[in-house]
Design a protein around this motif. Sequence first.
Motif, PDB file in Angstrom:
ATOM      1  N   HIS A   1      20.868  45.068  28.308  1.00 26.22           N
ATOM      2  CA  HIS A   1      21.793  45.810  27.452  1.00 26.22           C
ATOM      3  C   HIS A   1      23.047  46.151  28.245  1.00 26.22           C
ATOM      4  O   HIS A   1      23.042  46.241  29.466  1.00 26.22           O
ATOM      5  N   ASP A   2      24.117  46.337  27.522  1.00 27.36           N
ATOM      6  CA  ASP A   2      25.414  46.587  28.132  1.00 27.36           C
ATOM      7  C   ASP A   2      26.213  47.423  27.147  1.00 27.36           C
ATOM      8  O   ASP A   2      25.695  47.823  26.094  1.00 27.36           O
TER       9      ASP A   2
ATOM     10  N   HIS B   1      30.450  40.471  34.805  1.00 28.85           N
ATOM     11  CA  HIS B   1      29.899  39.554  33.814  1.00 28.85           C
ATOM     12  C   HIS B   1      30.717  39.561  32.523  1.00 28.85           C
ATOM     13  O   HIS B   1      30.883  40.599  31.881  1.00 28.85           O
ATOM     14  N   ARG B   2      31.257  38.407  32.153  1.00 25.69           N
ATOM     15  CA  ARG B   2      32.027  38.207  30.925  1.00 25.69           C
ATOM     16  C   ARG B   2      33.194  39.186  30.800  1.00 25.69           C
ATOM     17  O   ARG B   2      33.585  39.591  29.701  1.00 25.69           O
TER      18      ARG B   2
ATOM     19  N   ASP C   1      30.564  35.307  39.452  1.00 28.60           N
ATOM     20  CA  ASP C   1      30.511  33.923  38.974  1.00 28.60           C
ATOM     21  C   ASP C   1      30.478  33.836  37.455  1.00 28.60           C
ATOM     22  O   ASP C   1      30.772  32.783  36.890  1.00 28.60           O
ATOM     23  N   GLU C   2      30.133  34.934  36.778  1.00 27.25           N
ATOM     24  CA  GLU C   2      30.042  34.937  35.322  1.00 27.25           C
ATOM     25  C   GLU C   2      31.256  35.596  34.678  1.00 27.25           C
ATOM     26  O   GLU C   2      31.271  35.838  33.471  1.00 27.25           O
ATOM     27  N   ALA C   3      32.274  35.910  35.480  1.00 25.94           N
ATOM     28  CA  ALA C   3      33.470  36.580  34.975  1.00 25.94           C
ATOM     29  C   ALA C   3      34.406  35.593  34.296  1.00 25.94           C
ATOM     30  O   ALA C   3      34.324  34.372  34.490  1.00 25.94           O
ATOM     31  N   LEU C   4      35.318  36.126  33.504  1.00 25.32           N
ATOM     32  CA  LEU C   4      36.400  35.340  32.927  1.00 25.32           C
ATOM     33  C   LEU C   4      37.562  35.321  33.915  1.00 25.32           C
ATOM     34  O   LEU C   4      37.849  36.330  34.562  1.00 25.32           O
ATOM     35  N   GLU C   5      38.244  34.196  34.039  1.00 25.90           N
ATOM     36  CA  GLU C   5      39.375  34.057  34.965  1.00 25.90           C
ATOM     37  C   GLU C   5      38.970  34.485  36.379  1.00 25.90           C
ATOM     38  O   GLU C   5      39.598  35.329  37.011  1.00 25.90           O
ATOM     39  N   ARG C   6      37.897  33.877  36.866  1.00 30.28           N
ATOM     40  CA  ARG C   6      37.366  34.243  38.185  1.00 30.28           C
ATOM     41  C   ARG C   6      38.396  34.060  39.289  1.00 30.28           C
ATOM     42  O   ARG C   6      38.491  34.879  40.210  1.00 30.28           O
ATOM     43  N   ASP C   7      39.182  32.969  39.209  1.00 35.79           N
ATOM     44  CA  ASP C   7      40.169  32.706  40.253  1.00 35.79           C
ATOM     45  C   ASP C   7      41.152  33.862  40.365  1.00 35.79           C
ATOM     46  O   ASP C   7      41.532  34.268  41.466  1.00 35.79           O
ATOM     47  N   ARG C   8      41.569  34.389  39.213  1.00 24.90           N
ATOM     48  CA  ARG C   8      42.565  35.462  39.264  1.00 24.90           C
ATOM     49  C   ARG C   8      41.950  36.752  39.802  1.00 24.90           C
ATOM     50  O   ARG C   8      42.627  37.522  40.488  1.00 24.90           O
TER      51      ARG C   8
END
Length: 682
Positions: free
Chosen positions: A648-649, A358-359, A413-420
């Motif tokens: 929380h994270d 996530h993010r 699905d919530e990640a940055l640069e998912r394709d990579r």
Amino acid sequence: MTVAVRNYDEAVEDEADEFAAGIDEQLDVVARWWGPSGRLPGFHQLSTPDLTCRQDVEDLLRSEGVREMRGHALVVFITGHGIPGTSGTHFLKLPDTDTRRKLATAVRTSDIVMAALDSHVENVLVIVNACYAAKLDTELDALFKDVRQNRKDKCQLDVLVTCDHNQTIEVRRFPTTLRSVFERLRTKAGITTQYLSMEEFRAEYARALPTDADRRRFRLRHLVEGGSSFDPSPCLPNPGYAHLRDLIGAEHRQATAADGYWLDRATGRTQESDAGWYFRGRDALNRKVAAFLGPRRPRGVMLITGCAGSGKSAVVARAVVLSDPEFRSDPLYKEATDLTEADTIPPEGAVTAAVLAHRRGPETVTSDILRELGITPLPVGPADDPVVCWTLQLQEFVQAADRPVTLVVDGLDEALERDRIVHDVLAPLSEFCSPVPGARHADDTSAVEPAVRLLIGIRSTRPPNTDGTDEDAGDQHGLLEMLRHAFPLAEVERTDGDDARQGIEEYLYALISTGGHQDTARAAARLVAPMLSPWFIHARLAGEQLRAAADPAALAAQETWQATLRQGIRGLLVRDLALVERDEDGLPRDIALALLRASAFAQGAGVPWSDVWPQMAGVFLRQRLPAEEWDASIVKLLAGRLSGYLAHDREDHRLVYRPAHEALVELLMNTDDELSDPGSAE
């Protein structure tokens, strides 16, 4: 070790009593901070004798063997009246000191300091809270040159003082400030590391001083800096450190930003302090996941997918948590396994590493996987690609492993640069995921070939309806297809199928019945589940409202409340905002909403409390509130019914808060919606 002088023969008796009481306050807060108990290995506190003359101090250093002391960390706290000599020497004044004969009757403060710094202890911190303490700078600068070089190279040696060259001690200033720092670190600072760095300690101390003038005058001055001020120091245990469960069980695993996430999702709890286990149902799906993680399936890929809020993360997190031997042996969560069918529980130790995407971008995801495996990511140069470098490290680990490696990635699905992440981090593992040609049985591969299992949680659109339309919008289905292309043999399991309603009913029943409503919990759950399916996120929030109701079944049957359910997350949030304002010692609705909006607009993994959350929330409130009122409001938010709307994270070693679901983020970021409904709390 404390070197404290308290029984001076002051000219005025009241002043003597005041000074002695202030010294006692200092010793109390120091003992609390550097105590023998707590979540970290405790300090052994040396007894503090009455110090009357110079001989008493020398006897203390000799009897405790300070100069030859060995160990991991030593903290020395020196307090009392300091007096300057005409030579520039700083002395610690004692009750028997003759100020005309300082060399004979006082103690050179640098002698105490250097006894500790030149010992054999690996990490030393000396804090001097005495008049004119900054005058030590010239002395210590000269004497520190005589400390052996290998000690200065390998050890962390620090000296902090509280008083400037021309400043006398305010005996209650230090304990008052240090106590405030202690409480701030336990709450709003949100620093998650076990130990603080010197810079963090000094910065938090400065924040606890009320004015700029106070910060200039009473800040901590760093006279000796023998090591990195930015690395955590074993001499500074963090009072706010929460020893989060090592859910994976790897022997040398390092904590990552995802810690705590798995337990929240697996249990279905609405608050972090809740030790209940509410996950129920989904037996068929959980049975498939357990079989996938079993000994006869050393290779393969399983994709857990479904529409937004349908419980994907709960299924994935359940597998992570229940595979952890430490969790399963914890009596606090014995119910989790007692209420679970044996064939739905993964084998102990089945999950090697689990990360949350996530993010997070590909660099962070890759480094998190390595750290979960107990591997330190290699340093990279300015021209190097860290993803390439660390992915090679991961492949080398897999090739050298003597057992299958199981990696769990959730929130892709919530990640940055998912394709990579798919193409450069996960896809290179495909050769280890596919069945070995010629193997007669799946378990034939584990002893002869490197093997990897991937369990991945992603959101995707629901399958097309009979009329050819999708029930969900968005591009997550494209991500699913990308993964299926990278892993053609991947198994795909959905969480938004026909069994979702039964799972939601069981979850609601478990949640409501813990509120003392066993007689009406089943009826309420059965009535509400069809309205909520397949959205477990809605069930979580609705279940908390039902659990708090005097009669859950009656609330579930109310037409107005059912209308609230039909509005989804928006309706539930509007009602909770109204209810929280009515609670005893309630939280004003506008303040609560401002804090929630700030958490939604925060970038990265969330918003840190500290001074940031109040500042951001103030933008949405459009009025100024004192810092103390913001802090009190955040305490109420995190302890009350609205806490279920937050997750929380950790980011940059700070505890951060964000909305519990992306659908909630979208709702809160729509500032045109005031989220008001006059009848929402009826």
